[in-house]
Design a protein around this motif. Structure first.
Motif, PDB file in Angstrom:
ATOM      1  N   VAL A  19       0.840  -1.191   0.000  1.00  0.00           N
ATOM      2  CA  VAL A  19       0.000   0.000   0.000  1.00  0.00           C
ATOM      3  C   VAL A  19       0.880   1.249   0.000  1.00  0.00           C
ATOM      4  O   VAL A  19       0.611   2.211  -0.737  1.00  0.00           O
ATOM      5  CB  VAL A  19      -0.984  -0.007   1.187  1.00  0.00           C
ATOM      6  CG1 VAL A  19      -1.727   1.315   1.299  1.00  0.00           C
ATOM      7  CG2 VAL A  19      -1.967  -1.162   1.030  1.00  0.00           C
ATOM      8  N   TRP A  20       1.945   1.254   0.798  1.00  0.00           N
ATOM      9  CA  TRP A  20       2.859   2.400   0.842  1.00  0.00           C
ATOM     10  C   TRP A  20       3.464   2.628  -0.544  1.00  0.00           C
ATOM     11  O   TRP A  20       3.530   3.746  -1.033  1.00  0.00           O
ATOM     12  CB  TRP A  20       3.942   2.158   1.881  1.00  0.00           C
ATOM     13  CG  TRP A  20       4.808   3.351   2.193  1.00  0.00           C
ATOM     14  CD1 TRP A  20       4.657   4.636   1.743  1.00  0.00           C
ATOM     15  CD2 TRP A  20       5.944   3.378   3.036  1.00  0.00           C
ATOM     16  NE1 TRP A  20       5.632   5.432   2.258  1.00  0.00           N
ATOM     17  CE2 TRP A  20       6.437   4.697   3.059  1.00  0.00           C
ATOM     18  CE3 TRP A  20       6.587   2.412   3.786  1.00  0.00           C
ATOM     19  CZ2 TRP A  20       7.557   5.071   3.796  1.00  0.00           C
ATOM     20  CZ3 TRP A  20       7.704   2.784   4.517  1.00  0.00           C
ATOM     21  CH2 TRP A  20       8.193   4.096   4.529  1.00  0.00           C
ATOM     22  N   TRP A  21       3.892   1.552  -1.186  1.00  0.00           N
ATOM     23  CA  TRP A  21       4.481   1.646  -2.517  1.00  0.00           C
ATOM     24  C   TRP A  21       3.465   2.192  -3.518  1.00  0.00           C
ATOM     25  O   TRP A  21       3.779   3.080  -4.305  1.00  0.00           O
ATOM     26  CB  TRP A  21       4.994   0.267  -2.956  1.00  0.00           C
ATOM     27  CG  TRP A  21       5.609   0.277  -4.307  1.00  0.00           C
ATOM     28  CD1 TRP A  21       6.840   0.744  -4.649  1.00  0.00           C
ATOM     29  CD2 TRP A  21       5.006  -0.210  -5.514  1.00  0.00           C
ATOM     30  NE1 TRP A  21       7.033   0.581  -6.010  1.00  0.00           N
ATOM     31  CE2 TRP A  21       5.939   0.005  -6.549  1.00  0.00           C
ATOM     32  CE3 TRP A  21       3.777  -0.801  -5.799  1.00  0.00           C
ATOM     33  CZ2 TRP A  21       5.661  -0.357  -7.867  1.00  0.00           C
ATOM     34  CZ3 TRP A  21       3.509  -1.166  -7.111  1.00  0.00           C
ATOM     35  CH2 TRP A  21       4.446  -0.944  -8.119  1.00  0.00           C
ATOM     36  N   LEU A  22       2.236   1.669  -3.484  1.00  0.00           N
ATOM     37  CA  LEU A  22       1.204   2.131  -4.404  1.00  0.00           C
ATOM     38  C   LEU A  22       0.924   3.621  -4.212  1.00  0.00           C
ATOM     39  O   LEU A  22       0.713   4.353  -5.175  1.00  0.00           O
ATOM     40  CB  LEU A  22      -0.088   1.332  -4.242  1.00  0.00           C
ATOM     41  CG  LEU A  22      -0.072  -0.081  -4.798  1.00  0.00           C
ATOM     42  CD1 LEU A  22      -1.326  -0.834  -4.360  1.00  0.00           C
ATOM     43  CD2 LEU A  22       0.050  -0.083  -6.317  1.00  0.00           C
ATOM     44  N   GLU A  23       0.904   4.066  -2.965  1.00  0.00           N
ATOM     45  CA  GLU A  23       0.641   5.478  -2.681  1.00  0.00           C
ATOM     46  C   GLU A  23       1.785   6.380  -3.107  1.00  0.00           C
ATOM     47  O   GLU A  23       1.571   7.539  -3.440  1.00  0.00           O
ATOM     48  CB  GLU A  23       0.344   5.686  -1.196  1.00  0.00           C
ATOM     49  CG  GLU A  23      -1.029   5.251  -0.800  1.00  0.00           C
ATOM     50  CD  GLU A  23      -1.423   5.699   0.596  1.00  0.00           C
ATOM     51  OE1 GLU A  23      -0.613   6.360   1.285  1.00  0.00           O
ATOM     52  OE2 GLU A  23      -2.551   5.393   0.994  1.00  0.00           O
ATOM     53  N   SER A  24       3.000   5.850  -3.088  1.00  0.00           N
ATOM     54  CA  SER A  24       4.161   6.695  -3.379  1.00  0.00           C
ATOM     55  C   SER A  24       4.627   6.632  -4.826  1.00  0.00           C
ATOM     56  O   SER A  24       5.466   7.427  -5.235  1.00  0.00           O
ATOM     57  CB  SER A  24       5.322   6.310  -2.446  1.00  0.00           C
ATOM     58  OG  SER A  24       5.765   4.995  -2.735  1.00  0.00           O
ATOM     59  N   CYS A  25       4.088   5.719  -5.609  1.00  0.00           N
ATOM     60  CA  CYS A  25       4.495   5.586  -7.012  1.00  0.00           C
ATOM     61  C   CYS A  25       4.004   6.771  -7.832  1.00  0.00           C
ATOM     62  O   CYS A  25       2.903   7.271  -7.621  1.00  0.00           O
ATOM     63  CB  CYS A  25       3.903   4.319  -7.631  1.00  0.00           C
ATOM     64  SG  CYS A  25       4.798   2.854  -7.188  1.00  0.00           S
ATOM     65  N   GLY A  26       4.841   7.136  -8.780  1.00  0.00           N
ATOM     66  CA  GLY A  26       4.424   8.156  -9.720  1.00  0.00           C
ATOM     67  C   GLY A  26       3.571   7.545 -10.816  1.00  0.00           C
ATOM     68  O   GLY A  26       3.531   6.324 -10.988  1.00  0.00           O
ATOM     69  N   ASP A  27       2.900   8.417 -11.559  1.00  0.00           N
ATOM     70  CA  ASP A  27       2.032   7.962 -12.647  1.00  0.00           C
ATOM     71  C   ASP A  27       2.790   7.175 -13.706  1.00  0.00           C
ATOM     72  O   ASP A  27       2.214   6.320 -14.375  1.00  0.00           O
ATOM     73  CB  ASP A  27       1.336   9.153 -13.304  1.00  0.00           C
ATOM     74  CG  ASP A  27       0.352   9.841 -12.377  1.00  0.00           C
ATOM     75  OD1 ASP A  27       0.136   9.353 -11.251  1.00  0.00           O
ATOM     76  OD2 ASP A  27      -0.199  10.878 -12.795  1.00  0.00           O
ATOM     77  N   GLU A  28       4.088   7.453 -13.862  1.00  0.00           N
ATOM     78  CA  GLU A  28       4.887   6.741 -14.855  1.00  0.00           C
ATOM     79  C   GLU A  28       5.251   5.321 -14.397  1.00  0.00           C
ATOM     80  O   GLU A  28       5.600   4.474 -15.204  1.00  0.00           O
ATOM     81  CB  GLU A  28       6.163   7.522 -15.210  1.00  0.00           C
ATOM     82  CG  GLU A  28       7.172   7.655 -14.085  1.00  0.00           C
ATOM     83  CD  GLU A  28       6.833   8.692 -13.005  1.00  0.00           C
ATOM     84  OE1 GLU A  28       7.531   8.704 -11.981  1.00  0.00           O
ATOM     85  OE2 GLU A  28       5.868   9.479 -13.181  1.00  0.00           O
ATOM     86  N   GLU A  29       5.145   5.061 -13.103  1.00  0.00           N
ATOM     87  CA  GLU A  29       5.468   3.737 -12.566  1.00  0.00           C
ATOM     88  C   GLU A  29       4.252   2.811 -12.521  1.00  0.00           C
ATOM     89  O   GLU A  29       4.346   1.625 -12.830  1.00  0.00           O
ATOM     90  CB  GLU A  29       6.064   3.855 -11.160  1.00  0.00           C
ATOM     91  CG  GLU A  29       7.403   4.559 -11.136  1.00  0.00           C
ATOM     92  CD  GLU A  29       7.866   4.808  -9.727  1.00  0.00           C
ATOM     93  OE1 GLU A  29       8.825   4.123  -9.309  1.00  0.00           O
ATOM     94  OE2 GLU A  29       7.282   5.668  -9.045  1.00  0.00           O
ATOM     95  N   VAL A  30       3.124   3.365 -12.064  1.00  0.00           N
ATOM     96  CA  VAL A  30       1.897   2.585 -11.935  1.00  0.00           C
ATOM     97  C   VAL A  30       0.736   3.467 -12.369  1.00  0.00           C
ATOM     98  O   VAL A  30       0.638   4.627 -11.958  1.00  0.00           O
ATOM     99  CB  VAL A  30       1.670   2.124 -10.471  1.00  0.00           C
ATOM    100  CG1 VAL A  30       0.331   1.428 -10.308  1.00  0.00           C
ATOM    101  CG2 VAL A  30       2.780   1.208 -10.008  1.00  0.00           C
ATOM    102  N   ASP A  31      -0.131   2.920 -13.192  1.00  0.00           N
ATOM    103  CA  ASP A  31      -1.322   3.645 -13.617  1.00  0.00           C
ATOM    104  C   ASP A  31      -2.136   4.012 -12.375  1.00  0.00           C
ATOM    105  O   ASP A  31      -2.455   3.132 -11.560  1.00  0.00           O
ATOM    106  CB  ASP A  31      -2.144   2.762 -14.561  1.00  0.00           C
ATOM    107  CG  ASP A  31      -3.455   3.406 -14.932  1.00  0.00           C
ATOM    108  OD1 ASP A  31      -3.423   4.495 -15.532  1.00  0.00           O
ATOM    109  OD2 ASP A  31      -4.505   2.814 -14.608  1.00  0.00           O
ATOM    110  N   PRO A  32      -2.452   5.294 -12.199  1.00  0.00           N
ATOM    111  CA  PRO A  32      -3.178   5.711 -10.993  1.00  0.00           C
ATOM    112  C   PRO A  32      -4.514   4.982 -10.802  1.00  0.00           C
ATOM    113  O   PRO A  32      -4.872   4.645  -9.677  1.00  0.00           O
ATOM    114  CB  PRO A  32      -3.405   7.216 -11.208  1.00  0.00           C
ATOM    115  CG  PRO A  32      -2.356   7.629 -12.165  1.00  0.00           C
ATOM    116  CD  PRO A  32      -2.090   6.439 -13.043  1.00  0.00           C
ATOM    117  N   ASP A  33      -5.240   4.749 -11.882  1.00  0.00           N
ATOM    118  CA  ASP A  33      -6.509   4.025 -11.755  1.00  0.00           C
ATOM    119  C   ASP A  33      -6.290   2.606 -11.254  1.00  0.00           C
ATOM    120  O   ASP A  33      -7.056   2.096 -10.437  1.00  0.00           O
ATOM    121  CB  ASP A  33      -7.253   3.999 -13.092  1.00  0.00           C
ATOM    122  CG  ASP A  33      -7.774   5.372 -13.496  1.00  0.00           C
ATOM    123  OD1 ASP A  33      -8.001   6.214 -12.604  1.00  0.00           O
ATOM    124  OD2 ASP A  33      -7.956   5.593 -14.708  1.00  0.00           O
ATOM    125  N   SER A  34      -5.222   1.969 -11.733  1.00  0.00           N
ATOM    126  CA  SER A  34      -4.910   0.606 -11.280  1.00  0.00           C
ATOM    127  C   SER A  34      -4.524   0.603  -9.810  1.00  0.00           C
ATOM    128  O   SER A  34      -4.912  -0.300  -9.066  1.00  0.00           O
ATOM    129  CB  SER A  34      -3.772   0.017 -12.115  1.00  0.00           C
ATOM    130  OG  SER A  34      -4.167  -0.125 -13.453  1.00  0.00           O
TER     131      SER A  34
END
Length: 92
Positions: A19-34
Motif C-alpha cells: 500500500v505504501w508503494w502504491l501510494e508513493s508511485c508516480g504515474d509513470e510507474e503505476v497507472d493511478p486508476d490501477s
C-alpha cells in the motif's frame, strides 16, 4: 501483544509495504486508476475479516509500529488502519 504465528506479522508488513508503494508511485510507474483499484480491493478484503481477525490485525500493526525505526514508515503504519478503512479517523 505479539502474534503467535510469525507468518501473520510478516504478511501484515508486506501488505503495508504494498500500500505504501502504491501510494508513493508516480504515474509513470503505476497507472493511478490501477493503484486505486488495487487499494480499494485490499481495503474491501480487510473489511471482510471477522471482528476477531480485524482486532488481531490491528494488534499486529500496533506491534509493527512499536518496533519501527524509520519515522516515515512508523507514521504510515500508525495511519494505516484509518487509511484503509478499518477504523474511523480520530479527530484531534
Amino acid at each position: 501483544m505479539t502474534d503467535r504465528d510469525p507468518l501473520v506479522p510478516a504478511l501484515t508488513g508486506l501488505l503495508v509495504d504494498v500500500v505504501w508503494w502504491l501510494e508513493s508511485c508516480g504515474d509513470e510507474e503505476v497507472d493511478p486508476d490501477s493503484a486505486v483499484k488495487m487499494m480499494e480491493s485490499l481495503g474491501w478484503a480487510l473489511l471482510q475479516l471477522s471482528p476477531d481477525q480485524r482486532q488481531r490485525l490491528l494488534h499486529v500493526l500496533a506491534d509493527l509500529v512499536e518496533r519501527e525505526q524509520d519515522p516515515a514508515r512508523r507514521e504510515f503504519l500508525e495511519s494505516f488502519p484509518s487509511a484503509i478503512g478499518m477504523v474511523e479517523d480520530q479527530e484531534d
